[in-house]
Design a protein around this motif. Structure first.
Motif, PDB file in Angstrom:
ATOM      1  N   ALA A  87      73.337   4.022  -4.370  1.00  0.00           N
ATOM      2  CA  ALA A  87      73.823   5.397  -4.548  1.00  0.00           C
ATOM      3  C   ALA A  87      74.150   5.970  -3.169  1.00  0.00           C
ATOM      4  CB  ALA A  87      72.772   6.243  -5.259  1.00  0.00           C
ATOM      5  N   ILE A  88      75.410   5.883  -2.777  1.00  0.00           N
ATOM      6  CA  ILE A  88      75.814   6.235  -1.412  1.00  0.00           C
ATOM      7  C   ILE A  88      76.259   7.689  -1.311  1.00  0.00           C
ATOM      8  CG2 ILE A  88      76.475   3.863  -0.911  1.00  0.00           C
ATOM      9  CD1 ILE A  88      79.395   4.682  -1.334  1.00  0.00           C
ATOM     10  N   ASN A  89      76.512   8.108  -0.075  1.00  0.00           N
ATOM     11  CA  ASN A  89      77.036   9.451   0.228  1.00  0.00           C
ATOM     12  C   ASN A  89      76.142  10.579  -0.277  1.00  0.00           C
ATOM     13  OD1 ASN A  89      79.283   8.251   1.435  1.00  0.00           O
ATOM     14  ND2 ASN A  89      80.470   8.287  -0.463  1.00  0.00           N
ATOM     15  N   GLY A  90      74.828  10.321  -0.292  1.00  0.00           N
ATOM     16  CA  GLY A  90      73.894  11.362  -0.694  1.00  0.00           C
ATOM     17  C   GLY A  90      73.628  11.448  -2.179  1.00  0.00           C
ATOM     18  N   ILE A  91      74.317  10.613  -2.979  1.00  0.00           N
ATOM     19  CA  ILE A  91      74.118  10.646  -4.432  1.00  0.00           C
ATOM     20  C   ILE A  91      72.699  10.219  -4.795  1.00  0.00           C
ATOM     21  CG2 ILE A  91      74.938   9.709  -6.639  1.00  0.00           C
ATOM     22  CD1 ILE A  91      77.666   9.345  -5.379  1.00  0.00           C
ATOM     23  N   ASP A  92      72.050   9.466  -3.903  1.00  0.00           N
ATOM     24  CA  ASP A  92      70.678   9.025  -4.174  1.00  0.00           C
ATOM     25  C   ASP A  92      69.726  10.203  -4.356  1.00  0.00           C
ATOM     26  OD1 ASP A  92      71.277   9.397  -1.390  1.00  0.00           O
ATOM     27  OD2 ASP A  92      69.303   8.605  -0.901  1.00  0.00           O
ATOM     28  N   ASN A  93      70.025  11.337  -3.732  1.00  0.00           N
ATOM     29  CA  ASN A  93      69.177  12.515  -3.900  1.00  0.00           C
ATOM     30  C   ASN A  93      69.149  13.008  -5.343  1.00  0.00           C
ATOM     31  OD1 ASN A  93      68.393  12.647  -1.249  1.00  0.00           O
ATOM     32  ND2 ASN A  93      69.871  14.220  -0.667  1.00  0.00           N
ATOM     33  N   LEU A  94      70.181  12.671  -6.087  1.00  0.00           N
ATOM     34  CA  LEU A  94      70.232  13.014  -7.505  1.00  0.00           C
ATOM     35  C   LEU A  94      69.812  11.831  -8.365  1.00  0.00           C
ATOM     36  CD1 LEU A  94      71.002  15.004  -9.761  1.00  0.00           C
ATOM     37  CD2 LEU A  94      73.359  14.159  -9.586  1.00  0.00           C
ATOM     38  N   ALA A  95      70.308  10.642  -8.012  1.00  0.00           N
ATOM     39  CA  ALA A  95      70.081   9.462  -8.844  1.00  0.00           C
ATOM     40  C   ALA A  95      68.624   9.019  -8.870  1.00  0.00           C
ATOM     41  CB  ALA A  95      70.972   8.314  -8.355  1.00  0.00           C
ATOM     42  N   VAL A  96      67.970   9.002  -7.714  1.00  0.00           N
ATOM     43  CA  VAL A  96      66.593   8.494  -7.650  1.00  0.00           C
ATOM     44  C   VAL A  96      65.630   9.321  -8.498  1.00  0.00           C
ATOM     45  CG1 VAL A  96      64.608   8.138  -6.132  1.00  0.00           C
ATOM     46  CG2 VAL A  96      66.853   7.281  -5.459  1.00  0.00           C
ATOM     47  N   PRO A  97      65.611  10.664  -8.364  1.00  0.00           N
ATOM     48  CA  PRO A  97      64.700  11.443  -9.223  1.00  0.00           C
ATOM     49  C   PRO A  97      64.974  11.249 -10.712  1.00  0.00           C
ATOM     50  CG  PRO A  97      65.471  12.789  -7.412  1.00  0.00           C
ATOM     51  CD  PRO A  97      66.293  11.536  -7.392  1.00  0.00           C
ATOM     52  N   LEU A  98      66.250  11.145 -11.092  1.00  0.00           N
ATOM     53  CA  LEU A  98      66.577  10.956 -12.504  1.00  0.00           C
ATOM     54  C   LEU A  98      66.126   9.592 -13.000  1.00  0.00           C
ATOM     55  CD1 LEU A  98      70.123  12.606 -12.794  1.00  0.00           C
ATOM     56  CD2 LEU A  98      67.852  13.590 -13.199  1.00  0.00           C
ATOM     57  N   VAL A  99      66.203   8.574 -12.152  1.00  0.00           N
ATOM     58  CA  VAL A  99      65.709   7.247 -12.505  1.00  0.00           C
ATOM     59  C   VAL A  99      64.203   7.293 -12.733  1.00  0.00           C
ATOM     60  CG1 VAL A  99      65.250   4.929 -11.579  1.00  0.00           C
ATOM     61  CG2 VAL A  99      67.547   5.897 -11.443  1.00  0.00           C
ATOM     62  N   VAL A 100      63.490   8.010 -11.867  1.00  0.00           N
ATOM     63  CA  VAL A 100      62.038   8.143 -12.018  1.00  0.00           C
ATOM     64  C   VAL A 100      61.698   8.811 -13.350  1.00  0.00           C
ATOM     65  CG1 VAL A 100      59.946   9.218 -11.100  1.00  0.00           C
ATOM     66  CG2 VAL A 100      61.615   8.192  -9.540  1.00  0.00           C
ATOM     67  N   VAL A 101      62.364   9.925 -13.644  1.00  0.00           N
ATOM     68  CA  VAL A 101      62.110  10.644 -14.891  1.00  0.00           C
ATOM     69  C   VAL A 101      62.421   9.752 -16.092  1.00  0.00           C
ATOM     70  CG1 VAL A 101      62.831  12.577 -16.348  1.00  0.00           C
ATOM     71  CG2 VAL A 101      62.505  12.924 -13.900  1.00  0.00           C
ATOM     72  N   GLY A 102      63.567   9.074 -16.053  1.00  0.00           N
ATOM     73  CA  GLY A 102      63.960   8.209 -17.166  1.00  0.00           C
ATOM     74  C   GLY A 102      63.004   7.045 -17.362  1.00  0.00           C
ATOM     75  N   ALA A 103      62.619   6.398 -16.262  1.00  0.00           N
ATOM     76  CA  ALA A 103      61.720   5.247 -16.353  1.00  0.00           C
ATOM     77  C   ALA A 103      60.349   5.654 -16.875  1.00  0.00           C
ATOM     78  CB  ALA A 103      61.594   4.591 -14.980  1.00  0.00           C
ATOM     79  N   LEU A 104      59.834   6.780 -16.390  1.00  0.00           N
ATOM     80  CA  LEU A 104      58.529   7.246 -16.860  1.00  0.00           C
ATOM     81  C   LEU A 104      58.579   7.655 -18.326  1.00  0.00           C
ATOM     82  CD1 LEU A 104      57.226   9.277 -13.783  1.00  0.00           C
ATOM     83  CD2 LEU A 104      56.268   7.177 -14.730  1.00  0.00           C
ATOM     84  N   HIS A 105      59.712   8.182 -18.755  1.00  0.00           N
ATOM     85  CA  HIS A 105      59.872   8.530 -20.173  1.00  0.00           C
ATOM     86  C   HIS A 105      59.807   7.277 -21.035  1.00  0.00           C
ATOM     87  CE1 HIS A 105      61.286  10.451 -23.831  1.00  0.00           C
ATOM     88  NE2 HIS A 105      62.229   9.537 -23.921  1.00  0.00           N
ATOM     89  N   VAL A 106      60.509   6.240 -20.622  1.00  0.00           N
ATOM     90  CA  VAL A 106      60.500   4.983 -21.384  1.00  0.00           C
ATOM     91  C   VAL A 106      59.093   4.398 -21.426  1.00  0.00           C
ATOM     92  CG1 VAL A 106      61.316   2.599 -21.394  1.00  0.00           C
ATOM     93  CG2 VAL A 106      62.918   4.458 -20.897  1.00  0.00           C
ATOM     94  N   ILE A 107      58.422   4.395 -20.287  1.00  0.00           N
ATOM     95  CA  ILE A 107      57.059   3.847 -20.220  1.00  0.00           C
ATOM     96  C   ILE A 107      56.104   4.631 -21.116  1.00  0.00           C
ATOM     97  CG2 ILE A 107      55.069   3.555 -18.682  1.00  0.00           C
ATOM     98  CD1 ILE A 107      57.110   2.908 -16.469  1.00  0.00           C
ATOM     99  N   SER A 108      56.253   5.963 -21.087  1.00  0.00           N
ATOM    100  CA  SER A 108      55.354   6.784 -21.908  1.00  0.00           C
ATOM    101  C   SER A 108      55.555   6.520 -23.396  1.00  0.00           C
ATOM    102  CB  SER A 108      55.592   8.267 -21.602  1.00  0.00           C
ATOM    103  OG  SER A 108      56.877   8.687 -22.042  1.00  0.00           O
ATOM    104  N   GLN A 109      56.791   6.241 -23.793  1.00  0.00           N
ATOM    105  CA  GLN A 109      57.078   5.954 -25.187  1.00  0.00           C
ATOM    106  C   GLN A 109      56.493   4.623 -25.636  1.00  0.00           C
ATOM    107  OE1 GLN A 109      58.658   8.191 -27.346  1.00  0.00           O
ATOM    108  NE2 GLN A 109      58.314   9.494 -25.578  1.00  0.00           N
ATOM    109  N   ILE A 110      56.417   3.689 -24.710  1.00  0.00           N
ATOM    110  CA  ILE A 110      55.955   2.338 -25.046  1.00  0.00           C
ATOM    111  C   ILE A 110      54.445   2.202 -24.953  1.00  0.00           C
ATOM    112  CG2 ILE A 110      56.054  -0.109 -24.375  1.00  0.00           C
ATOM    113  CD1 ILE A 110      58.896   0.403 -23.393  1.00  0.00           C
ATOM    114  N   TYR A 111      53.863   2.800 -23.887  1.00  0.00           N
ATOM    115  CA  TYR A 111      52.474   2.494 -23.583  1.00  0.00           C
ATOM    116  C   TYR A 111      51.458   3.608 -23.825  1.00  0.00           C
ATOM    117  CZ  TYR A 111      54.281  -1.648 -21.260  1.00  0.00           C
ATOM    118  OH  TYR A 111      54.882  -2.846 -20.995  1.00  0.00           O
ATOM    119  N   ILE A 112      51.934   4.846 -23.927  1.00  0.00           N
ATOM    120  CA  ILE A 112      50.951   5.935 -24.029  1.00  0.00           C
ATOM    121  C   ILE A 112      50.723   6.325 -25.502  1.00  0.00           C
ATOM    122  CG2 ILE A 112      50.466   8.339 -23.415  1.00  0.00           C
ATOM    123  CD1 ILE A 112      51.881   7.905 -20.846  1.00  0.00           C
TER     124      ILE A 112
END
Length: 217
Positions: A192-217
């Motif tokens: 995620a170049i040109n500063g897009i990582d500032n948006l992409a990384v937090p959204l990836v964290v939120v999305g990944a944790l959502h998937v994990i919570s649905q599967i394991y919690i």
């Protein structure tokens, strides 16, 4: 209302301090930008614990307007001094409101924002200082292996702390799944170049944790 004003004022104070440090040559260039990135971002990560989603969204909009005006008027050199093409400051502001909207609770919000602030900030500082011999190019943007390793380790630390302190808790199986998030966020930060990582990384964290919570919690 008072808490929102105070929170915004603290961010403003951080900017003023960073500008002072830059003008007095205590901090320089990329380091001054990442000083703001880390300190302000770490403070903002706490917002979910005492501000509502609507309040964070409003502050995000105010910060976005401030960033655009500052970029146009060239007010804060400590934020806009970078020479490469980047819209990281804009995505930083947008990410705060969007992450607050999508995060299911304050702990996930904090983890996502800390990835944007601490993990990304430390990766840039360490990579700039020690990673010149490990550089590589991704989509025309310079990266370093040392910086990527730093990001991964910071991400792993953030996730470990989240699992340990979050009242919601994670099952034992979730530990195995969560350990993949640092790898996922490190790859995202690289592509995620040109500063897009500032948006992409937090959204990836939120999305990944959502998937994990649905599967394991």
């Amino acid at each position: 209302m008072i808490l929102s004003v105070v929170s915004l004022g603290i961010v403003g104070l951080i900017l003023v301090v960073s500008e002072y440090l830059l003008k007095h040559k205590i901090l320089h260039g990329e380091i001054s930008r990442k000083f703001v990135h880390i300190v302000a971002g770490t403070f903002i990560a706490s917002w979910g614990f005492y501000l509502s989603t609507q309040q964070i969204q409003a502050l995000s909009a105010v910060l976005l307007l401030g960033v655009i005006l500052s970029k146009w008027l060239k007010v804060f050199g400590s934020v806009h001094s970078v020479t490469r093409k980047t819209w990281g400051e804009v995505f930083f502001a947008v990410s705060i409101g969007l992450t607050a909207t999508l995060a299911p609770n304050e702990w996930v919000f904090a983890a996502a924002i800390l990835h944007m602030s601490i993990a990304d900030g430390l990766a840039a500082i360490v990579g700039t200082r020690f990673g010149k011999s490990t550089g590589y190019i991704v989509f025309g943007q310079y990266k370093t292996l040392v910086g990527s390793i730093t990001f991964y380790l910071a991400s792993a630390t953030i996730m470990a702390v989240l699992i340990l302190v979050s009242p919601a808790g994670f099952s034992n199986q979730a530990w195995l799944a969560v350990m993949w998030i640092p790898l996922l966020t490190t790859v995202t930060e690289n592509i995620a170049i040109n500063g897009i990582d500032n948006l992409a990384v937090p959204l990836v964290v939120v999305g990944a944790l959502h998937v994990i919570s649905q599967i394991y919690i």
